[in-house]
Design a protein around this motif. Structure first.
Motif, short mmCIF file in Angstrom:
data_model
loop_
_atom_site.label_atom_id
_atom_site.label_comp_id
_atom_site.label_asym_id
_atom_site.label_seq_id
_atom_site.Cartn_x
_atom_site.Cartn_y
_atom_site.Cartn_z
N ARG A 155 6.32 9.14 10.53
CA ARG A 155 6.39 7.73 9.21
C ARG A 155 5.02 7.55 8.94
O ARG A 155 3.99 7.38 8.08
CB ARG A 155 6.19 6.14 10.42
CG ARG A 155 6.19 5.60 9.40
CD ARG A 155 8.97 5.24 8.89
NE ARG A 155 9.13 3.94 8.81
CZ ARG A 155 9.18 3.15 8.94
NH1 ARG A 155 9.16 2.85 9.77
NH2 ARG A 155 9.83 2.10 8.13
N HIS A 156 6.42 7.79 7.21
CA HIS A 156 5.06 8.17 6.02
C HIS A 156 5.20 7.05 5.63
O HIS A 156 6.16 5.79 6.20
CB HIS A 156 7.08 8.39 4.93
CG HIS A 156 6.21 8.53 3.15
ND1 HIS A 156 6.39 7.30 2.60
CD2 HIS A 156 5.26 9.15 2.48
CE1 HIS A 156 6.00 7.56 1.34
NE2 HIS A 156 4.96 8.82 1.80
N LEU A 157 3.99 5.88 5.02
CA LEU A 157 3.52 4.93 4.59
C LEU A 157 3.13 4.61 3.74
O LEU A 157 3.83 4.01 2.78
CB LEU A 157 1.80 4.84 5.47
CG LEU A 157 1.77 5.31 7.22
CD1 LEU A 157 0.40 4.87 7.46
CD2 LEU A 157 2.88 4.14 7.38
N ALA A 158 3.16 5.87 3.21
CA ALA A 158 2.92 5.11 1.55
C ALA A 158 2.60 6.14 0.52
O ALA A 158 2.07 7.84 0.91
CB ALA A 158 1.50 4.45 1.29
N ASP A 159 2.89 6.23 -0.78
CA ASP A 159 2.12 7.53 -2.30
C ASP A 159 1.43 6.92 -2.70
O ASP A 159 1.11 5.71 -3.33
CB ASP A 159 3.13 8.08 -3.14
CG ASP A 159 4.80 8.62 -1.67
OD1 ASP A 159 4.88 9.27 -1.32
OD2 ASP A 159 6.25 7.68 -3.26
N ILE A 160 0.24 7.82 -2.53
CA ILE A 160 -1.01 7.82 -3.44
C ILE A 160 -1.36 7.83 -4.38
O ILE A 160 -1.26 9.18 -4.12
CB ILE A 160 -2.41 7.49 -2.01
CG1 ILE A 160 -2.02 6.31 -1.01
CG2 ILE A 160 -3.31 7.32 -2.89
CD1 ILE A 160 -3.11 6.75 0.62
N GLN A 161 -1.68 7.22 -5.35
CA GLN A 161 -1.81 7.85 -6.75
C GLN A 161 -3.45 7.77 -7.23
O GLN A 161 -4.26 7.55 -5.79
CB GLN A 161 -1.42 7.15 -7.91
CG GLN A 161 0.02 6.20 -7.39
CD GLN A 161 0.61 7.51 -8.16
OE1 GLN A 161 0.81 8.50 -8.73
NE2 GLN A 161 1.62 7.99 -7.66
N PRO A 241 -8.72 7.85 -5.00
CA PRO A 241 -7.06 7.22 -4.60
C PRO A 241 -7.57 5.41 -4.97
O PRO A 241 -8.18 5.00 -5.83
CB PRO A 241 -7.70 7.75 -2.66
CG PRO A 241 -8.33 8.11 -3.12
CD PRO A 241 -9.30 8.11 -3.94
N HIS A 242 -6.06 5.77 -5.89
CA HIS A 242 -5.87 4.28 -6.76
C HIS A 242 -6.04 3.21 -5.66
O HIS A 242 -6.33 1.51 -6.53
CB HIS A 242 -4.93 3.80 -6.84
CG HIS A 242 -3.41 3.97 -5.93
ND1 HIS A 242 -2.92 4.68 -5.78
CD2 HIS A 242 -2.76 2.79 -5.48
CE1 HIS A 242 -1.96 4.41 -4.64
NE2 HIS A 242 -1.97 2.77 -4.72
N ALA A 292 1.53 -4.56 -0.02
CA ALA A 292 1.22 -5.42 -0.77
C ALA A 292 -0.50 -5.36 -1.21
O ALA A 292 -0.49 -5.25 -2.65
CB ALA A 292 0.02 -6.43 0.65
N ARG A 293 -1.58 -4.03 -0.89
CA ARG A 293 -2.52 -4.14 -1.45
C ARG A 293 -2.78 -2.50 -1.58
O ARG A 293 -4.15 -1.86 -1.37
CB ARG A 293 -3.27 -4.50 -1.09
CG ARG A 293 -3.31 -6.43 -1.37
CD ARG A 293 -4.62 -7.17 -0.59
NE ARG A 293 -5.84 -6.90 -1.38
CZ ARG A 293 -6.94 -6.60 -0.99
NH1 ARG A 293 -7.15 -7.58 0.57
NH2 ARG A 293 -8.02 -7.01 -0.75
N SER A 294 -1.84 -1.75 -1.45
CA SER A 294 -2.67 -0.09 -1.77
C SER A 294 -2.46 0.32 -2.82
O SER A 294 -3.45 1.04 -3.23
CB SER A 294 -1.31 0.82 -0.77
OG SER A 294 -0.07 1.04 -1.14
#
Length: 294
Positions: A155-161, A241-242, A292-294
């Motif tokens: 499951r894709h969670l997030a794209d992290i810059q 990571p952001h 929310a806060r990634s």
């Protein structure tokens, strides 16, 4: 071959010595040695080469260990599914992820999850290399790349810059680079080349450099937290990571003419745990926290 001897054999194969296996099993070194000798006698094959520095599996031992690992992994999976409450999420969940993400992002949020689900307990394993979920080295994983094993649910969670950043003191003394070529005049902090957690972790090392040359770093360390500390102390410029910048407001993002890479974070687990309530509520928790806060 009785189950107890196989259990002891598995512990010895993992530990590499009778003494260390005995510590894990709460048995004496001599008791462990006797059990292994009895198993070898029953099978009529040697399972270990014995030498001064420890034990090495023989070819037959390697074959036996592969089978035993698979059997115990399946038993552990079956036990977890059988003991899980049918009414609510309960039991222990073994989670693995990278050291940086687990330390900076996940661990501070776990109290909220555990307070909401008091019947679940967490074992968190921080490892920048992928553990084998099929062999039950962990139940679920948060990985910074698409899963490579075909039999895992994802499951894709997030794209992290991965933005560049520096401390205000550093920028005041050395200025801020506007182009990739400007980085040649700056002090660069890189992730040490030891089990890098993401493929492009050191993307700025070769940015704007001809013929694949890499610029020299002033400091390298194989830990994002240590990198962030060094950047915050004014040692140089680095890429983080952001999600780490949220708790370090003093760090300033550096905008250049090049877009930083994006790391795709995935939640993965074996097909056998698709119906697990513990896995489902943990997945839903991660998804609720990410935007929310990634």
């Amino acid at each position: 071959m009785d189950w107890d001897k196989l259990r002891i054999f598995h512990a010895v194969a993992d530990a590499g010595s009778f003494t260390h296996a005995g510590d894990v099993l709460n048995l004496s070194q001599s008791a462990v040695s006797r059990q292994i000798s009895a198993l070898e006698e029953a099978l009529q094959v040697p399972l270990f080469h014995r030498h001064a520095r420890g034990l090495i599996l023989t070819e037959q031992g390697e074959q036996m260990n592969r089978t035993v690992r698979e059997v115990f992994a399946k038993l552990a999976m079956t036990e977890a599914l059988l003991t899980e409450s049918k009414e609510k999420a309960a039991g222990r969940l073994k989670v693995t992820t990278t050291t940086g993400f687990g330390t900076s992002w996940l661990a501070p949020r776990l109290p909220r999850f555990l307070n909401t689900h008091p019947d679940i307990s967490i074992t968190l394993i921080l490892e920048d290399s992928d553990l084998d979920l099929g062999m039950r080295e962990a139940d679920v994983a948060i990985r910074m790349h698409p899963p490579r094993q075909p039999d895992l649910v994802q499951r894709h969670l997030a794209d992290i810059q991965m933005p560049l950043c520096a401390s205000p003191d550093y920028i005041a003394k050395h200025g801020s680079p506007a182009t990739a070529e400007d980085l040649d005049r700056h002090r660069i902090i890189l992730f040490g080349n030891h089990h890098p957690p993401v493929a492009d972790v050191n993307w700025l090392a070769g940015l704007g450099r001809p013929n694949g040359q890499k610029r020299q770093s002033v400091f390298e360390v194989n830990n994002f937290m240590a990198m962030a500390d060094a950047i915050e102390a004014g040692l140089g410029i680095g890429s983080l990571p952001h999600y780490m910048l949220v708790d370090r407001p003093s760090l300033q993002k550096i905008s250049m003419d090049v877009k930083p890479p994006t790391v795709e974070a995935y939640f993965v687990y074996p097909e056998e745990l698709r119906t697990s309530k513990r896995v489902a509520v943990f997945r839903d928790f991660l998804l609720s926290e990410m935007p929310a806060r990634s």
